[in-house]
Design a protein around this motif. Structure first.
Motif, PDB file in Angstrom:
ATOM      1  N   ARG A  62     115.331 152.477   6.367  1.00 57.14           N
ATOM      2  CA  ARG A  62     114.115 153.278   6.520  1.00 57.14           C
ATOM      3  C   ARG A  62     113.677 153.994   5.243  1.00 57.14           C
ATOM      4  N   ILE A  63     114.606 154.160   4.310  1.00 52.01           N
ATOM      5  CA  ILE A  63     114.272 154.823   3.044  1.00 52.01           C
ATOM      6  C   ILE A  63     114.572 153.834   1.924  1.00 52.01           C
ATOM      7  N   ASP A  64     113.620 153.636   1.047  1.00 49.17           N
ATOM      8  CA  ASP A  64     113.770 152.663  -0.030  1.00 49.17           C
ATOM      9  C   ASP A  64     114.576 153.286  -1.176  1.00 49.17           C
ATOM     10  N   LEU A  65     115.901 153.072  -1.114  1.00 50.92           N
ATOM     11  CA  LEU A  65     116.805 153.579  -2.157  1.00 50.92           C
ATOM     12  C   LEU A  65     117.719 152.450  -2.612  1.00 50.92           C
ATOM     13  N   ARG A  66     118.176 152.559  -3.842  1.00 52.09           N
ATOM     14  CA  ARG A  66     119.116 151.557  -4.348  1.00 52.09           C
ATOM     15  C   ARG A  66     120.440 151.642  -3.590  1.00 52.09           C
ATOM     16  N   TYR A  67     120.919 152.860  -3.361  1.00 54.93           N
ATOM     17  CA  TYR A  67     122.158 153.078  -2.623  1.00 54.93           C
ATOM     18  C   TYR A  67     121.854 153.931  -1.396  1.00 54.93           C
ATOM     19  N   ALA A  68     122.435 153.553  -0.293  1.00 51.51           N
ATOM     20  CA  ALA A  68     122.305 154.394   0.903  1.00 51.51           C
ATOM     21  C   ALA A  68     123.418 155.428   0.838  1.00 51.51           C
ATOM     22  N   PRO A  69     123.073 156.709   0.901  1.00 52.83           N
ATOM     23  CA  PRO A  69     124.116 157.731   0.813  1.00 52.83           C
ATOM     24  C   PRO A  69     125.038 157.702   2.032  1.00 52.83           C
ATOM     25  N   GLU A  70     126.318 157.925   1.778  1.00 50.35           N
ATOM     26  CA  GLU A  70     127.287 157.984   2.868  1.00 50.35           C
ATOM     27  C   GLU A  70     127.168 159.341   3.547  1.00 50.35           C
ATOM     28  N   PRO A  71     126.938 159.363   4.858  1.00 53.75           N
ATOM     29  CA  PRO A  71     126.787 160.650   5.542  1.00 53.75           C
ATOM     30  C   PRO A  71     128.123 161.360   5.718  1.00 53.75           C
ATOM     31  N   ILE A  72     128.120 162.647   5.450  1.00 55.14           N
ATOM     32  CA  ILE A  72     129.265 163.516   5.685  1.00 55.14           C
ATOM     33  C   ILE A  72     128.768 164.616   6.618  1.00 55.14           C
ATOM     34  N   PHE A  73     129.296 164.651   7.833  1.00 52.79           N
ATOM     35  CA  PHE A  73     128.816 165.606   8.832  1.00 52.79           C
ATOM     36  C   PHE A  73     129.629 166.888   8.786  1.00 52.79           C
ATOM     37  N   ILE A  74     128.915 168.014   8.740  1.00 58.60           N
ATOM     38  CA  ILE A  74     129.535 169.333   8.660  1.00 58.60           C
ATOM     39  C   ILE A  74     128.933 170.195   9.767  1.00 58.60           C
ATOM     40  N   LEU A  75     129.799 170.835  10.546  1.00 57.67           N
ATOM     41  CA  LEU A  75     129.325 171.706  11.621  1.00 57.67           C
ATOM     42  C   LEU A  75     128.728 172.975  11.031  1.00 57.67           C
ATOM     43  N   ASP A  76     127.510 173.286  11.423  1.00 62.15           N
ATOM     44  CA  ASP A  76     126.799 174.473  10.941  1.00 62.15           C
ATOM     45  C   ASP A  76     126.648 175.436  12.107  1.00 62.15           C
ATOM     46  N   GLU A  77     127.271 176.597  11.985  1.00 60.14           N
ATOM     47  CA  GLU A  77     127.222 177.573  13.067  1.00 60.14           C
ATOM     48  C   GLU A  77     126.287 178.725  12.744  1.00 60.14           C
ATOM     49  N   SER A  78     125.380 178.539  11.814  1.00 60.05           N
ATOM     50  CA  SER A  78     124.498 179.630  11.399  1.00 60.05           C
ATOM     51  C   SER A  78     123.542 180.050  12.517  1.00 60.05           C
ATOM     52  N   ILE A  79     123.113 179.120  13.361  1.00 57.68           N
ATOM     53  CA  ILE A  79     122.209 179.479  14.452  1.00 57.68           C
ATOM     54  C   ILE A  79     122.932 180.385  15.447  1.00 57.68           C
ATOM     55  N   GLU A  80     124.171 180.021  15.810  1.00 63.67           N
ATOM     56  CA  GLU A  80     124.941 180.861  16.731  1.00 63.67           C
ATOM     57  C   GLU A  80     125.210 182.228  16.120  1.00 63.67           C
ATOM     58  N   GLN A  81     125.513 182.257  14.825  1.00 67.25           N
ATOM     59  CA  GLN A  81     125.751 183.537  14.160  1.00 67.25           C
ATOM     60  C   GLN A  81     124.485 184.385  14.157  1.00 67.25           C
ATOM     61  N   GLY A  82     123.341 183.766  13.955  1.00 70.87           N
ATOM     62  CA  GLY A  82     122.069 184.485  13.985  1.00 70.87           C
ATOM     63  C   GLY A  82     121.778 185.064  15.364  1.00 70.87           C
ATOM     64  N   ILE A  83     122.050 184.288  16.406  1.00 68.25           N
ATOM     65  CA  ILE A  83     121.847 184.767  17.775  1.00 68.25           C
ATOM     66  C   ILE A  83     122.780 185.947  18.052  1.00 68.25           C
ATOM     67  N   TYR A  84     124.038 185.815  17.623  1.00 67.54           N
ATOM     68  CA  TYR A  84     125.013 186.884  17.812  1.00 67.54           C
ATOM     69  C   TYR A  84     124.562 188.160  17.099  1.00 67.54           C
ATOM     70  N   MET A  85     124.096 188.020  15.850  1.00 69.96           N
ATOM     71  CA  MET A  85     123.633 189.186  15.088  1.00 69.96           C
ATOM     72  C   MET A  85     122.407 189.817  15.757  1.00 69.96           C
ATOM     73  N   SER A  86     121.504 189.001  16.276  1.00 66.68           N
ATOM     74  CA  SER A  86     120.322 189.520  16.970  1.00 66.68           C
ATOM     75  C   SER A  86     120.721 190.326  18.201  1.00 66.68           C
ATOM     76  N   LYS A  87     121.722 189.823  18.940  1.00 68.12           N
ATOM     77  CA  LYS A  87     122.196 190.555  20.114  1.00 68.12           C
ATOM     78  C   LYS A  87     122.810 191.894  19.712  1.00 68.12           C
ATOM     79  N   LEU A  88     123.582 191.893  18.625  1.00 66.14           N
ATOM     80  CA  LEU A  88     124.184 193.144  18.152  1.00 66.14           C
ATOM     81  C   LEU A  88     123.108 194.145  17.747  1.00 66.14           C
ATOM     82  N   ILE A  89     122.102 193.689  17.042  1.00 61.63           N
ATOM     83  CA  ILE A  89     121.007 194.570  16.608  1.00 61.63           C
ATOM     84  C   ILE A  89     120.263 195.114  17.824  1.00 61.63           C
ATOM     85  N   GLU A  90     120.053 194.241  18.800  1.00 60.84           N
ATOM     86  CA  GLU A  90     119.368 194.665  20.023  1.00 60.84           C
ATOM     87  C   GLU A  90     120.164 195.747  20.751  1.00 60.84           C
ATOM     88  N   GLU A  91     121.490 195.575  20.825  1.00 60.38           N
ATOM     89  CA  GLU A  91     122.346 196.574  21.470  1.00 60.38           C
ATOM     90  C   GLU A  91     122.312 197.903  20.722  1.00 60.38           C
TER      91      GLU A  91
END
Length: 126
Positions: A82-111
């Motif tokens: 789907r992307i015209d590149l000479r090399y297709a990059p190898e995907p490395i998957f990393i879990l990102d918990e920033s959304i959960e941390q943001g929700i947690y911080m919002s709850k703390l601020i609300e409290e």
């Protein structure tokens, strides 16, 4: 390689992988509430760090990462087609918990705001 091009390629990889998660992957381990939050492609275009946010418990997050790891070859092939590149990059998957941390911080601020409002009401009532 300049940063503009790297950013453009990163965004294209993000778009392709997001689309694959929603439409292309048949693995039941991949949670339907999975979001690609960020993609960083290395300067030599060999690797793509794909940050994944999964809404669910720890087991669902682990299963989603396992499902994505097992689909790595398919995902790489789709990126290449789907992307015209000479090399297709190898995907490395990393879990990102920033959304959960943001929700947690919002709850703390609300409290804290709720507690401070109660404190103000108590002081005004005296």
């Amino acid at each position: 390689m300049n940063n503009k091009r790297l950013n453009r390629i990163s965004e294209e990889v993000k778009r392709v992988v997001s689309e694959l998660i929603y439409n292309g992957l048949k693995d039941p381990r991949v949670n339907s509430m999975t979001t690609i939050t960020k993609v960083e492609v290395t300067r030599d275009l060999r690797y793509a760090k794909i940050y994944v946010s999964v809404f669910g418990n720890k087991e669902e997050k682990e299963n989603t990462l396992l499902g994505l790891e097992s689909a790595k070859g398919f995902i790489r092939k789709e990126i290449s087609s789907r992307i015209d590149l000479r090399y297709a990059p190898e995907p490395i998957f990393i879990l990102d918990e920033s959304i959960e941390q943001g929700i947690y911080m919002s709850k703390l601020i609300e409290e804290v705001n709720k507690d401070s409002n109660l404190f103000k009401e108590d002081r005004n009532g005296e």
